[in-house]
Scaffold this motif. Structure first.
Motif, mmCIF file in Angstrom:
data_model
loop_
_atom_site.group_PDB
_atom_site.id
_atom_site.type_symbol
_atom_site.label_atom_id
_atom_site.label_comp_id
_atom_site.label_asym_id
_atom_site.label_seq_id
_atom_site.Cartn_x
_atom_site.Cartn_y
_atom_site.Cartn_z
ATOM 1 N N GLN A 40 28.167 34.465 45.068
ATOM 2 C CA GLN A 40 27.507 33.628 43.527
ATOM 3 C C GLN A 40 26.524 32.741 43.223
ATOM 4 O O GLN A 40 26.504 32.396 44.955
ATOM 5 C CB GLN A 40 28.871 32.401 42.950
ATOM 6 C CG GLN A 40 27.968 31.484 41.529
ATOM 7 C CD GLN A 40 28.948 30.887 41.038
ATOM 8 O OE1 GLN A 40 29.395 30.470 40.406
ATOM 9 N NE2 GLN A 40 28.794 29.358 41.757
ATOM 10 N N LEU A 110 32.320 33.575 47.168
ATOM 11 C CA LEU A 110 33.876 34.075 46.822
ATOM 12 C C LEU A 110 34.801 34.977 47.023
ATOM 13 O O LEU A 110 35.205 35.389 46.080
ATOM 14 C CB LEU A 110 33.271 33.916 45.236
ATOM 15 C CG LEU A 110 32.687 32.288 44.488
ATOM 16 C CD1 LEU A 110 32.134 33.554 43.103
ATOM 17 C CD2 LEU A 110 33.161 31.686 44.535
ATOM 18 N N SER A 113 38.033 34.989 47.070
ATOM 19 C CA SER A 113 39.055 33.809 45.776
ATOM 20 C C SER A 113 38.934 34.390 44.202
ATOM 21 O O SER A 113 39.141 34.274 43.307
ATOM 22 C CB SER A 113 38.210 32.945 45.176
ATOM 23 O OG SER A 113 36.861 33.311 44.673
ATOM 24 N N ARG A 114 38.400 36.101 44.441
ATOM 25 C CA ARG A 114 38.727 36.772 43.351
ATOM 26 C C ARG A 114 39.340 38.132 42.988
ATOM 27 O O ARG A 114 40.257 38.141 44.365
ATOM 28 C CB ARG A 114 37.164 37.579 42.503
ATOM 29 C CG ARG A 114 36.812 36.161 42.583
ATOM 30 C CD ARG A 114 36.652 35.496 41.021
ATOM 31 N NE ARG A 114 36.099 34.647 40.542
ATOM 32 C CZ ARG A 114 35.976 33.474 40.488
ATOM 33 N NH1 ARG A 114 36.835 33.129 41.560
ATOM 34 N NH2 ARG A 114 34.303 32.799 40.229
ATOM 35 N N THR A 115 40.562 38.350 41.890
ATOM 36 C CA THR A 115 41.475 40.049 41.461
ATOM 37 C C THR A 115 40.642 40.469 40.741
ATOM 38 O O THR A 115 40.351 39.945 39.821
ATOM 39 C CB THR A 115 42.627 38.680 41.242
ATOM 40 O OG1 THR A 115 43.342 38.156 42.684
ATOM 41 C CG2 THR A 115 43.491 40.558 41.331
ATOM 42 N N ILE A 116 40.265 41.750 41.611
ATOM 43 C CA ILE A 116 39.294 42.565 40.493
ATOM 44 C C ILE A 116 40.395 43.510 40.632
ATOM 45 O O ILE A 116 41.728 44.615 41.695
ATOM 46 C CB ILE A 116 38.485 43.499 41.601
ATOM 47 C CG1 ILE A 116 37.537 41.850 41.987
ATOM 48 C CG2 ILE A 116 37.378 44.227 40.832
ATOM 49 C CD1 ILE A 116 36.163 42.296 42.320
ATOM 50 N N ASN A 146 32.042 37.483 30.461
ATOM 51 C CA ASN A 146 33.162 36.184 30.585
ATOM 52 C C ASN A 146 34.270 36.601 29.190
ATOM 53 O O ASN A 146 33.545 36.540 28.289
ATOM 54 C CB ASN A 146 32.771 35.047 31.263
ATOM 55 C CG ASN A 146 31.535 35.068 32.627
ATOM 56 O OD1 ASN A 146 33.114 36.303 33.487
ATOM 57 N ND2 ASN A 146 31.255 34.424 32.867
ATOM 58 N N THR A 155 36.463 38.167 33.973
ATOM 59 C CA THR A 155 34.719 38.869 34.116
ATOM 60 C C THR A 155 34.807 40.201 33.757
ATOM 61 O O THR A 155 35.864 40.949 34.752
ATOM 62 C CB THR A 155 34.083 38.366 35.161
ATOM 63 O OG1 THR A 155 34.126 37.306 35.208
ATOM 64 C CG2 THR A 155 32.830 38.970 34.853
ATOM 65 N N LEU A 169 37.424 41.151 36.365
ATOM 66 C CA LEU A 169 38.007 40.024 37.807
ATOM 67 C C LEU A 169 38.760 39.095 36.999
ATOM 68 O O LEU A 169 38.421 38.566 36.443
ATOM 69 C CB LEU A 169 36.200 39.801 38.123
ATOM 70 C CG LEU A 169 35.629 41.372 38.620
ATOM 71 C CD1 LEU A 169 35.074 41.754 37.705
ATOM 72 C CD2 LEU A 169 34.462 40.562 39.786
ATOM 73 N N ALA A 170 39.169 38.662 38.032
ATOM 74 C CA ALA A 170 40.140 37.023 38.067
ATOM 75 C C ALA A 170 39.661 35.810 38.795
ATOM 76 O O ALA A 170 39.675 36.602 40.285
ATOM 77 C CB ALA A 170 41.372 36.892 36.850
ATOM 78 N N LEU A 171 39.508 34.434 38.913
ATOM 79 C CA LEU A 171 40.491 33.742 39.947
ATOM 80 C C LEU A 171 41.761 34.171 40.552
ATOM 81 O O LEU A 171 42.927 34.857 40.341
ATOM 82 C CB LEU A 171 40.547 32.650 39.595
ATOM 83 C CG LEU A 171 39.812 31.659 39.602
ATOM 84 C CD1 LEU A 171 39.985 30.616 38.698
ATOM 85 C CD2 LEU A 171 38.856 31.413 40.320
ATOM 86 N N ARG A 172 41.318 34.666 42.062
ATOM 87 C CA ARG A 172 42.778 34.886 43.152
ATOM 88 C C ARG A 172 44.626 34.127 42.557
ATOM 89 O O ARG A 172 45.288 34.794 42.075
ATOM 90 C CB ARG A 172 42.673 34.522 44.561
ATOM 91 C CG ARG A 172 43.580 35.181 45.189
ATOM 92 C CD ARG A 172 42.987 34.748 46.296
ATOM 93 N NE ARG A 172 44.289 35.031 47.665
ATOM 94 C CZ ARG A 172 44.398 36.129 48.356
ATOM 95 N NH1 ARG A 172 43.735 36.551 48.148
ATOM 96 N NH2 ARG A 172 46.381 36.061 48.461
#
Lengths: 194, 89
Positions: A40, A110, A113-116, A146, A155, A169-172
């Motif tokens: 980021q 990050l 920290s993200r799951t895609i 977003n 996202t 994409l979301a927070l893990r």
């Protein structure tokens, strides 16, 4: 550092939902996208740096709600003076750290920290519509936004229009819940988990 | 559901936003003696007008920016939205 996917124990490969009597091209495909480097970049409010001339992996920073990309890197607009860099280049940070100095920019890794999750198929938009209030018909290849999907902040990165490919994409920590929501939404169309 | 025109992202559904309260409240000046009553008014006391009202909203599931919204509290009609640096007149 070893990357352990948040979907490691729940993303099962196979064909699910209403897939019978349909050929493979009609089915949606659901895929977890892993091992990408995500940074980021936020420009400080008091910075006078001119971002219109800045270059990251050969790409200019994108306009609002747009994506700039090449074969290995995608830069997504996240908000005013806020971008997300997604790349499969392990050394991507080294390529831009001299231009994006810590005097003007806050850069945060990050990657973990993200799951895609990538949804592919002619009905990919219909799947997103089920959980997101976004007017998705107005968006296409080269756009990003977003939004929320069943109350999970996400996202959306519109990779391609033909075939339709959308990355979510979301927070893990919301990854497992997002996976359940997306697979539930895909069931009526039939989907292949790859 | 309200549809709110974010000054940065355009028209979006209320689901993406969080309400942030009265946008007309001014913080007492810094480096000045502030009476308890003045501070109490700033922290707690709010009007609850019926009609046009300027509010703060946060596009929390979008661009994460705060901005101002002029809304009718009775009809929920939204008249204007503006960036924090802009005034709604």
């Amino acid at each position: 550092m070893t990357y352990i996917s948040s979907l490691q124990n729940i993303h099962k490969h196979g064909t699910f939902g209403d897939y019978e009597n349909k050929n493979e091209n009609e089915l949606l495909k659901l895929k977890e996208v892993k091992n990408l480097i995500i940074y980021q970049i936020v420009k400080y409010k008091n910075s006078t740096a001119d971002v219109s001339k800045m270059n990251l992996d050969g790409l200019r920073l994108p306009d609002p709600l747009k994506v700039k990309h090449n074969s290995s890197t995608r830069i997504l607009w996240m908000g005013p003076d806020n971008w997300l860099v997604i790349s499969d280049k392990k050394n991507i940070f080294d390529t831009f750290k001299n231009d994006f100095t810590d005097k003007d920019f806050a850069i945060t890794d990050l990657s973990h920290s993200r799951t895609i999750i990538e949804v592919e198929g002619n009905l990919a938009r219909e799947v997103i519509k089920k959980g997101s209030p976004l007017n998705i018909n107005e968006l296409g290849e080269g756009d990003c936004s977003n939004s929320v999907f069943h109350a999970i902040t996400i996202t959306l990165d519109f990779i391609s229009d033909n075939p339709q490919v959308i990355r979510v994409l979301a927070l893990r920590s919301f990854g497992e819940s997002l996976h359940h929501s997306l697979t539930d939404a895909c069931l009526e169309f039939g989907f292949k988990s790859v | 559901m309200l549809h709110i025109n974010c000054p940065f992202c355009g028209l979006r559904a209320q689901k993406e936003f969080a309400y942030g309260g009265d946008a007309t409240v001014k913080r007492p000046e810094i480096n000045r003696e502030v009476s308890k009553e003045e501070w109490d008014n700033f922290v707690y006391m709010r009007k609850s007008p019926r009609g046009k009202h300027i509010e703060l909203w946060h596009h929390i599931s979008g661009c994460r920016q705060w901005f101002k919204v002029q809304r009718d509290t009775a009809t929920h009609e939204i008249f204007k939205t503006a960036k924090m640096s802009e005034e709604i007149v």
